[in-house]
Scaffold this motif. Structure first.
Motif, PDB file in Angstrom:
ATOM      1  N   ALA A   1       0.822  -1.212   0.000  1.00  0.00           N
ATOM      2  CA  ALA A   1       0.000   0.000   0.000  1.00  0.00           C
ATOM      3  C   ALA A   1       0.855   1.260   0.000  1.00  0.00           C
ATOM      4  CB  ALA A   1      -0.922  -0.015   1.216  1.00  0.00           C
ATOM      5  N   ASP A   2       0.355   2.294  -0.685  1.00  0.00           N
ATOM      6  CA  ASP A   2       1.007   3.592  -0.634  1.00  0.00           C
ATOM      7  C   ASP A   2       0.453   4.429   0.518  1.00  0.00           C
ATOM      8  OD1 ASP A   2       2.614   3.354  -3.033  1.00  0.00           O
ATOM      9  OD2 ASP A   2       0.692   3.365  -4.101  1.00  0.00           O
ATOM     10  N   TYR A   3      -0.813   4.198   0.825  1.00  0.00           N
ATOM     11  CA  TYR A   3      -1.461   4.982   1.854  1.00  0.00           C
ATOM     12  C   TYR A   3      -2.463   4.079   2.556  1.00  0.00           C
ATOM     13  CZ  TYR A   3      -2.807   9.415   3.973  1.00  0.00           C
ATOM     14  OH  TYR A   3      -3.004  10.449   4.862  1.00  0.00           O
ATOM     15  N   VAL A   4      -2.647   4.277   3.863  1.00  0.00           N
ATOM     16  CA  VAL A   4      -3.495   3.359   4.624  1.00  0.00           C
ATOM     17  C   VAL A   4      -4.508   4.145   5.457  1.00  0.00           C
ATOM     18  CG1 VAL A   4      -3.511   1.558   6.389  1.00  0.00           C
ATOM     19  CG2 VAL A   4      -1.603   1.712   4.804  1.00  0.00           C
ATOM     20  N   TYR A   5      -5.762   3.662   5.410  1.00  0.00           N
ATOM     21  CA  TYR A   5      -6.784   4.162   6.330  1.00  0.00           C
ATOM     22  C   TYR A   5      -7.122   3.042   7.293  1.00  0.00           C
ATOM     23  CZ  TYR A   5      -7.777   8.358   3.624  1.00  0.00           C
ATOM     24  OH  TYR A   5      -7.686   9.564   3.004  1.00  0.00           O
ATOM     25  N   VAL A   6      -7.233   3.346   8.564  1.00  0.00           N
ATOM     26  CA  VAL A   6      -7.662   2.331   9.528  1.00  0.00           C
ATOM     27  C   VAL A   6      -9.039   2.718  10.041  1.00  0.00           C
ATOM     28  CG1 VAL A   6      -7.115   1.126  11.664  1.00  0.00           C
ATOM     29  CG2 VAL A   6      -5.273   1.944  10.187  1.00  0.00           C
ATOM     30  N   LEU A   7      -9.981   1.791   9.883  1.00  0.00           N
ATOM     31  CA  LEU A   7     -11.355   2.030  10.308  1.00  0.00           C
ATOM     32  C   LEU A   7     -11.586   1.378  11.652  1.00  0.00           C
ATOM     33  CD1 LEU A   7     -13.610   1.235   7.230  1.00  0.00           C
ATOM     34  CD2 LEU A   7     -13.183   3.470   8.228  1.00  0.00           C
ATOM     35  N   SER A   8     -12.344   2.053  12.505  1.00  0.00           N
ATOM     36  CA  SER A   8     -12.783   1.402  13.733  1.00  0.00           C
ATOM     37  C   SER A   8     -14.000   2.152  14.240  1.00  0.00           C
ATOM     38  CB  SER A   8     -11.659   1.449  14.763  1.00  0.00           C
ATOM     39  OG  SER A   8     -12.135   0.884  15.961  1.00  0.00           O
ATOM     40  N   ASP A   9     -14.952   1.416  14.783  1.00  0.00           N
ATOM     41  CA  ASP A   9     -16.158   2.035  15.336  1.00  0.00           C
ATOM     42  C   ASP A   9     -16.840   2.982  14.360  1.00  0.00           C
ATOM     43  OD1 ASP A   9     -16.204   0.753  17.679  1.00  0.00           O
ATOM     44  OD2 ASP A   9     -14.982   2.234  18.756  1.00  0.00           O
ATOM     45  N   GLY A  10     -16.849   2.639  13.089  1.00  0.00           N
ATOM     46  CA  GLY A  10     -17.578   3.443  12.124  1.00  0.00           C
ATOM     47  C   GLY A  10     -16.894   4.740  11.755  1.00  0.00           C
ATOM     48  N   LYS A  11     -15.633   4.889  12.141  1.00  0.00           N
ATOM     49  CA  LYS A  11     -14.921   6.123  11.797  1.00  0.00           C
ATOM     50  C   LYS A  11     -13.511   5.796  11.333  1.00  0.00           C
ATOM     51  CE  LYS A  11     -17.313   9.343  14.767  1.00  0.00           C
ATOM     52  NZ  LYS A  11     -17.374   9.933  16.077  1.00  0.00           N
ATOM     53  N   VAL A  12     -12.901   6.768  10.702  1.00  0.00           N
ATOM     54  CA  VAL A  12     -11.494   6.594  10.368  1.00  0.00           C
ATOM     55  C   VAL A  12     -10.702   6.859  11.639  1.00  0.00           C
ATOM     56  CG1 VAL A  12      -9.567   7.457   9.018  1.00  0.00           C
ATOM     57  CG2 VAL A  12     -11.832   7.282   7.983  1.00  0.00           C
ATOM     58  N   MET A  13      -9.989   5.798  12.095  1.00  0.00           N
ATOM     59  CA  MET A  13      -9.268   5.931  13.352  1.00  0.00           C
ATOM     60  C   MET A  13      -7.902   6.567  13.101  1.00  0.00           C
ATOM     61  SD  MET A  13      -8.555   2.859  15.967  1.00  0.00           S
ATOM     62  CE  MET A  13      -7.434   1.957  14.930  1.00  0.00           C
ATOM     63  N   ALA A  14      -7.293   6.188  12.002  1.00  0.00           N
ATOM     64  CA  ALA A  14      -5.979   6.734  11.689  1.00  0.00           C
ATOM     65  C   ALA A  14      -5.753   6.634  10.202  1.00  0.00           C
ATOM     66  CB  ALA A  14      -4.890   5.947  12.417  1.00  0.00           C
TER      67      ALA A  14
ATOM     68  N   ASP B   1       3.075   4.795  14.894  1.00  0.00           N
ATOM     69  CA  ASP B   1       2.048   5.596  15.555  1.00  0.00           C
ATOM     70  C   ASP B   1       1.962   5.202  17.029  1.00  0.00           C
ATOM     71  OD1 ASP B   1      -0.495   6.700  16.369  1.00  0.00           O
ATOM     72  OD2 ASP B   1      -0.887   7.013  14.227  1.00  0.00           O
ATOM     73  N   ARG B   2       1.853   6.201  17.898  1.00  0.00           N
ATOM     74  CA  ARG B   2       1.892   5.913  19.329  1.00  0.00           C
ATOM     75  C   ARG B   2       0.492   5.632  19.874  1.00  0.00           C
ATOM     76  NH1 ARG B   2       6.903   7.753  21.117  1.00  0.00           N
ATOM     77  NH2 ARG B   2       6.404   6.833  23.115  1.00  0.00           N
ATOM     78  N   ASP B   3      -0.535   5.955  19.115  1.00  0.00           N
ATOM     79  CA  ASP B   3      -1.913   5.754  19.579  1.00  0.00           C
ATOM     80  C   ASP B   3      -2.116   4.277  19.943  1.00  0.00           C
ATOM     81  OD1 ASP B   3      -4.899   7.159  19.174  1.00  0.00           O
ATOM     82  OD2 ASP B   3      -4.872   4.981  19.015  1.00  0.00           O
ATOM     83  N   ALA B   4      -2.696   4.046  21.111  1.00  0.00           N
ATOM     84  CA  ALA B   4      -2.823   2.686  21.624  1.00  0.00           C
ATOM     85  C   ALA B   4      -3.639   1.792  20.690  1.00  0.00           C
ATOM     86  CB  ALA B   4      -3.480   2.722  22.996  1.00  0.00           C
ATOM     87  N   ARG B   5      -4.734   2.345  20.199  1.00  0.00           N
ATOM     88  CA  ARG B   5      -5.600   1.514  19.352  1.00  0.00           C
ATOM     89  C   ARG B   5      -4.911   1.166  18.043  1.00  0.00           C
ATOM     90  NH1 ARG B   5     -10.906   4.661  18.512  1.00  0.00           N
ATOM     91  NH2 ARG B   5      -9.358   6.265  18.096  1.00  0.00           N
ATOM     92  N   VAL B   6      -4.227   2.156  17.478  1.00  0.00           N
ATOM     93  CA  VAL B   6      -3.536   1.908  16.217  1.00  0.00           C
ATOM     94  C   VAL B   6      -2.451   0.863  16.410  1.00  0.00           C
ATOM     95  CG1 VAL B   6      -2.124   2.928  14.412  1.00  0.00           C
ATOM     96  CG2 VAL B   6      -4.022   4.219  15.384  1.00  0.00           C
ATOM     97  N   SER B   7      -1.723   1.003  17.491  1.00  0.00           N
ATOM     98  CA  SER B   7      -0.619   0.069  17.648  1.00  0.00           C
ATOM     99  C   SER B   7      -1.136  -1.326  18.007  1.00  0.00           C
ATOM    100  CB  SER B   7       0.397   0.597  18.658  1.00  0.00           C
ATOM    101  OG  SER B   7       0.025   0.232  19.957  1.00  0.00           O
TER     102      SER B   7
END
Lengths: 154, 271, 260
Positions: B211-224, B234-240
């Protein structure tokens, strides 16, 4: 491709069979040509009572179907029934003028039909002529009534 | 971000199925000519998002634009015309089970073009060669393995040289070898045809590698969102948690339930 | 409690109307197929699966029903000395009622359920979705040929049913029980009207064909794409189309023969 050819053939036969079936239902089952050859001629007859005779009923001679009833209507002048029959064209000009028509019943409860009987006169009936010598339908109730009143008067 | 380089734009998308809200305001920009991955745990509605982009589902509010066209405002006929410029690779392959491999790949050309038979044959063989299945052209889909099905489906998806290709979980349930083959293929197809690709997946390693670019979805929203390199650190707990595949964390292991002990002890009051 | 009941009644009413509406829109969208040679071939293929493959069961059933009519009719009519009217009885029962209704019921069981399952499976395996994404409308390519094949097939099957049934009645009545051959046919011909009996029977068959095929393809297209959903939808196809055929038969009979 080969499979598709047999499939096409199958469907073709299926549709063809359906159409032939419809033709059979038309000719042999509903009697659209009821014993008529390609040509036909019409005769009329007046009856005092036609009972259950209706459009499409058979017309026979010596029991052989030779045509059918084309229409039934009430003669407004004499108040009797004017029946128009469509007959086999081969018989045109061969039925004597004093031919009689009777309304007969096949079996006790069966269909009513017209039976023609030829006479001996030299002149013949042509297209559109009227048969005058007719015999009305036997209506069961009238027979019984006659029988009962005869018994009573004795 | 430069706006004219966006091929697909998702704006403020809301979608619910029954009482369940699946998307609550999703925004995404998918750049032209790049591979964009949409990742997220199972059940986060990734496949639904692809169906919304493809115009198979209608959002409650919000809109999806492809190359400047609002997908959900198009008439049925225009929508089908737009779809000719897209290809989609379904999770199951979704090959037409009554057509052979060859006919499956030829299908889009037969319905959308008037190419002569000889040319269709050449193009089909070319596409099948690209996925390495030229020899399997006379087989029926039922005779293929899962990985082969997906490769044939890929050949069919690129048959008309689309501008946009949507991959629905391309790596799920594949053995390591066919997984590697698919990763290579997707990369190769993208480089060769210069098309825009959207990959929906939860196979982190493989997806990150292409991938060149990544979207991470969670709970119906783009999380990162970000480039793979950025997200990895990324330091965000959910992302990691998601990126490193930890079983429990901010995204809970348990489906929401009443307290464990009181639930077990409370036997008599069971519904 | 009562409030809940009323609410659930309201919900099921709304659901019913909603799905009726969806089915109607679906029928409008699916009634136009792909024009030209390609569309014809798709239709031909379905004619084979829907029509030709149903021929055997319909014809065999028609034969047996005709034979039973011959036997039952004879035992009733002979008491009145009216066994000559057997042809009339067999042909009218078949043309007006039994052929359209029984052929439609058999068709729902044989072809209707298969249509639902086939389209449902295509939906479950995402074949319909992938066709949409290729830019081909599955309503026109998958559903329309099936709809039209069903619409054409059932009247043809009904004709076959009648013909074979009348022949079956002849077999039992004339060949076995000794009814006069001439009166079997001539009584039939005198009483059967091509327009009123054959025509109305065919009209019934056309209506049933539309309804049964419509229900079958809609149930297939609208089902929940799981194995349970497919089995439920298949059952629904048979149940709904049987009920629809019997109910509509009553309505049509009243309109055609009821002299209202």
């Amino acid at each position: 491709m080969k499979r598709s050819k047999t499939m096409e053939l199958g469907v073709g036969l299926f549709v063809l069979a359906g159409i032939l079936g419809l033709v059979f239902l038309g000719l042999s089952v509903s009697g659209l040509n009821n014993g008529l050859s390609s040509t036909s001629f019409t005769l009329k007859a007046d009856f005092a009572d036609i009972g259950g005779l209706k459009k499409g009923s058979r017309v026979t001679m010596a029991g052989v179907p030779i045509g059918k009833v084309k229409s039934v209507e009430l003669d407004q002048e004499w108040f009797d029934a004017r029946v128009t029959m469509e007959l086999n064209g081969e018989l045109e000009g061969r039925l004597s003028e004093d031919t009689t028509a009777a309304i007969l019943t096949s079996g006790l409860l069966g269909e009513q039909y017209i039976g023609l009987t030829v006479g001996g006169a030299p002149d013949t009936l042509e297209d559109g002529d009227v048969i005058h010598d007719t015999q009305q339908a036997l209506v069961l109730e009238e027979l019984i009534q006659q029988f009962v009143s005869n018994m009573a008067s004795k | 971000m430069m706006n004219d380089s966006q091929f697909v734009e998702v704006e403020n998308l809301y979608f619910s199925r029954g009482d369940k809200e699946i998307f609550r305001g999703v925004d995404m920009h998918i750049p032209r000519g790049k591979i964009t991955a949409i990742m997220g745990p199972s059940g986060s509605g990734k496949t639904t998002l692809l169906k919304l982009i493809g115009g198979q589902l209608y959002p409650d509010t919000g809109r999806v634009q492809i190359d400047g066209l609002d997908v959900h405002r198009l008439k049925r006929r225009e929508l089908f015309r737009l779809r000719r410029r897209m290809g989609m690779l379904f999770q199951s392959g979704a090959l037409f089970s009554d057509l052979s491999v060859f006919e499956n790949v030829a299908f889009p050309m037969r319905v959308h073009t008037d190419l002569p038979e000889a040319m269709i044959r050449d193009v089909v063989l070319m596409k099948l060669e690209a996925v390495g299945l030229r020899g399997a052209r006379n087989l029926m889909p039922a005779e293929l393995s899962g990985g082969m099905l997906r490769r044939v489906a890929l050949a069919r998806a690129i048959a008309l040289d689309p501008e946009l290709i949507l991959y629905d979980e391309p790596f799920v349930g594949q053995d390591p070898i066919s997984m590697g083959v698919l990763v290579e293929l997707i990369k190769k197809v993208n480089q060769a045809l210069g098309l825009t690709a959207v990959i929906v997946s939860h196979d982190i390693k493989e997806t990150m590698s292409i991938a060149d670019y990544v979207y991470v979805l969670s709970d119906g929203k783009v999380m990162a969102h970000g480039t793979p390199a950025n997200l990895n650190v990324d330091r965000d707990a959910r992302v990691s948690q998601f990126m490193h595949g930890e079983p429990d964390g901010p995204v809970p292991f348990h489906y929401p339930a009443p307290d464990y002990y009181s639930d077990i002890l409370n036997e008599g009051a069971r519904p | 409690m009562i409030k809940q009941r009323i609410a659930s009644l309201g919900k099921s009413t709304l659901d019913t109307f909603e799905s009726l509406g969806r089915a109607t829109i679906f029928l409008c969208q699916a009634s136009i197929g792909i024009p030209g040679k390609e569309g014809f071939h798709l239709w031909l293929r379905q004619m084979h699966f829907i029509g030709v493959m149903s021929l055997a069961i319909v014809l065999v059933s028609g034969l047996f029903i005709g034979m039973v009519l011959g036997l039952q009719g004879y035992t009733i009519l002979v008491d009145f000395g009216a066994e000559d009217a057997l042809g009339q009885m067999v042909s009218l029962s078949l043309l007006r009622e039994l052929a359209p209704v029984v052929a439609a019921l058999l068709f729902a069981g044989r072809a209707g359920s298969a249509l639902t399952a086939e389209i449902g499976l295509m939906k479950a395996t995402e074949q319909l979705s992938s066709m949409e994404m290729i830019g081909v409308d599955p309503l026109r390519r998958v559903v329309a040929p099936r709809l039209w094949a069903g619409f054409v097939s059932l009247p043809l099957l009904t004709i076959g049913f009648s013909v074979v049934g009348i022949w079956g009645g002849y077999l039992v009545g004339v060949d076995w029980l000794g009814v006069n051959e001439g009166s079997y046919w001539s009584n039939m011909q005198a009483s059967v009207s091509f327009i009123d009996d054959v025509g109305n029977g065919l009209l019934k068959a056309l209506v049933f064909a539309l309804v049964v095929t419509w229900i079958a393809v809609f149930q297939g297209y609208d089902l929940v794409p799981t194995s349970e959903g497919i089995s439920r939808a298949t059952t629904r196809t048979v149940v709904y189309s049987s009920l629809a055929v019997l109910g509509l038969d009553f309505v049509l009979t009243t309109l055609m023969f009821g002299e209202l």
